[in-house]
Each structure stands twice: as C-alpha cells, then as structure tokens.
Enzyme design. Structure first.
Site, mmCIF file in Angstrom:
data_model
loop_
_atom_site.group_PDB
_atom_site.id
_atom_site.type_symbol
_atom_site.label_atom_id
_atom_site.label_comp_id
_atom_site.label_asym_id
_atom_site.label_seq_id
_atom_site.Cartn_x
_atom_site.Cartn_y
_atom_site.Cartn_z
ATOM 1 N N CYS A 239 -16.220 17.317 18.452
ATOM 2 C CA CYS A 239 -15.804 18.691 18.783
ATOM 3 C C CYS A 239 -14.908 19.268 17.677
ATOM 4 C CB CYS A 239 -15.138 18.710 20.159
ATOM 5 S SG CYS A 239 -15.093 20.358 20.924
ATOM 6 N N HIS B 212 -18.183 15.448 23.452
ATOM 7 C CA HIS B 212 -17.093 14.482 23.622
ATOM 8 C C HIS B 212 -17.642 13.149 24.127
ATOM 9 C CE1 HIS B 212 -13.609 17.269 23.208
ATOM 10 N NE2 HIS B 212 -14.498 18.157 23.606
ATOM 11 N N GLU C 219 -16.262 10.350 24.176
ATOM 12 C CA GLU C 219 -15.207 9.534 24.783
ATOM 13 C C GLU C 219 -14.987 9.839 26.259
ATOM 14 O OE1 GLU C 219 -13.182 13.358 23.884
ATOM 15 O OE2 GLU C 219 -14.738 12.144 22.947
#
Length: 211
Positions: free
Chosen positions: A80, A182, A184
């Site tokens: 991002c 994202h 994660e």
C-alpha cells in the site's frame, strides 16, 4: 535464515508484518534509525500514509540511507503506502513527498477511493502457489504504468466491476516487490515468504565460497 530482515517501524501495520515474517522463519526486527537499517538484509515498507512516512523518513535521517541501500540491491517489499514510496512517480501525491524510485512504476494514490470503499478480492499472484491470495484493499493505490523491467504479479480480477477491473496491484523489479493491498491483514504469509526467498537467494549468492 541467519541474516535479519527489517520492517520500517515509523507508522502502519508494523506488528502484523513482523509476525508474518517470523511465521516464515525470519529474524524480523523493527527499523527506526540508520544503524538498524544497516543490520538488515531486506526491508518491508508497511502501509500507512505515504506523505507522513515520507516526512518521517527524512526526520529520522533514514531517507538517504534507505535510497542508498535500495540502489545497492537490498531486497524490499512495500505494501500500500510502501508501494507508493517505492515507486518512481506517484500521481496525486503532494509535491513535497519523497519517492524512493526503486520501482519503475507510476502509481495513483487512493485510486480505489476512501476507506468506506475498501474491499477484498481473491487474486492469482505469480510465484505464489496454493491457490488465490485474499487481498485487502484499504485506500489503496493502483499501478498506472510499468517500465520495461517490471514484472506484473497480479491484477484486479475482471469479476470486480468498475474502473479497478484489470488494474495492476502487485509488481516486482529485481529484488524489490510491492502490492497495493495489505497481505499482513489476512494471516496468509505466502507473499512474505516470496519476499524472503529473494532475500535468501541474494544472501547465498553473496556468501563466500567454503574453503
């Protein structure tokens, strides 16, 4: 792997990236100052706010050391806002925002709209095995154009209607990769593992021969 890897720890989802890297067996450490950057073999640049991250990099005197490490071939993975910073050019960025220029791409900030327009999609990602990757897009950029040396790893599927359909959202150039989403956030560490594969490969290539 013996060489530690870092997560830029100035803003964003730092603990989640550290957890994902550690789940892949890495010695993962937060990086906040030049001395810590000098100790790592690769760096993750997390999401956050790209203008703020740009200013913080300059404030803690990490901007030029990071540029130098990237020019020297250090592996990096941006998600991002990290993708925005790694890009050569960012459309709709503030004129005082610093670009790291490690990827020959042009990105558009907040291309998918405001936070209320966040969404998820399943993506086929080149180099990632075991089925599609669940991608979380939060005020995400997309890639407007790529240079000749850039490999496109993923696009928004055609099943997603509107201007986002087919847009490039994951790229790799040499030792540097980036995603508009994202990874994660989902508990799926396969993209982090893909990044670590490059860190390990470069570490072995640079290791002295035995004997």
């Amino acid at each position: 792997m013996s060489a530690p890897v870092g997560v830029l720890a100035l803003q964003g989802n730092v603990p989640e990236h550290l957890d994902a890297l550690r789940a892949c067996g890495a010695d993962a450490r937060p990086v906040r100052r030049p001395s810590e950057l000098a100790e790592v073999a690769g760096l993750v640049l997390p999401g956050g706010e790209s203008t703020t991250l740009s200013k913080l990099l300059e404030a803690v005197e990490l901007l030029e050391p990071l540029r130098e490490r990237l020019r020297a071939g250090m592996p990096a993975f941006g998600s991002c806002a990290g993708m925005i910073l790694l890009a050569r050019e960012a459309v709709d960025a503030r004129p005082d925002q610093h670009q790291l220029g490690a990827l020959d791409i042009t990105v558009r900030r907040n291309a998918f709209g405001r936070q209320v327009q966040s969404f998820e999609a399943d993506l086929a990602v080149t180099g990632v095995h075991g089925g599609p990757v669940r991608a979380v897009f939060i005020r995400a950029p997309w890639v407007e154009s790529v240079g000749r040396g850039v490999e496109v790893l993923a696009r928004v599927p055609g099943s997603v209607r509107g201007p986002a359909s087919g847009k490039v959202v994951a790229v790799r150039q040499g030792a540097v990769m980036a995603t508009a989403f994202h990874p994660e956030q989902t508990g799926d560490a396969r993209l982090h593992d893909l990044f670590l594969q490059r860190v390990r490969a470069l570490g072995l290539a640079g290791a002295p021969s035995p004997g």
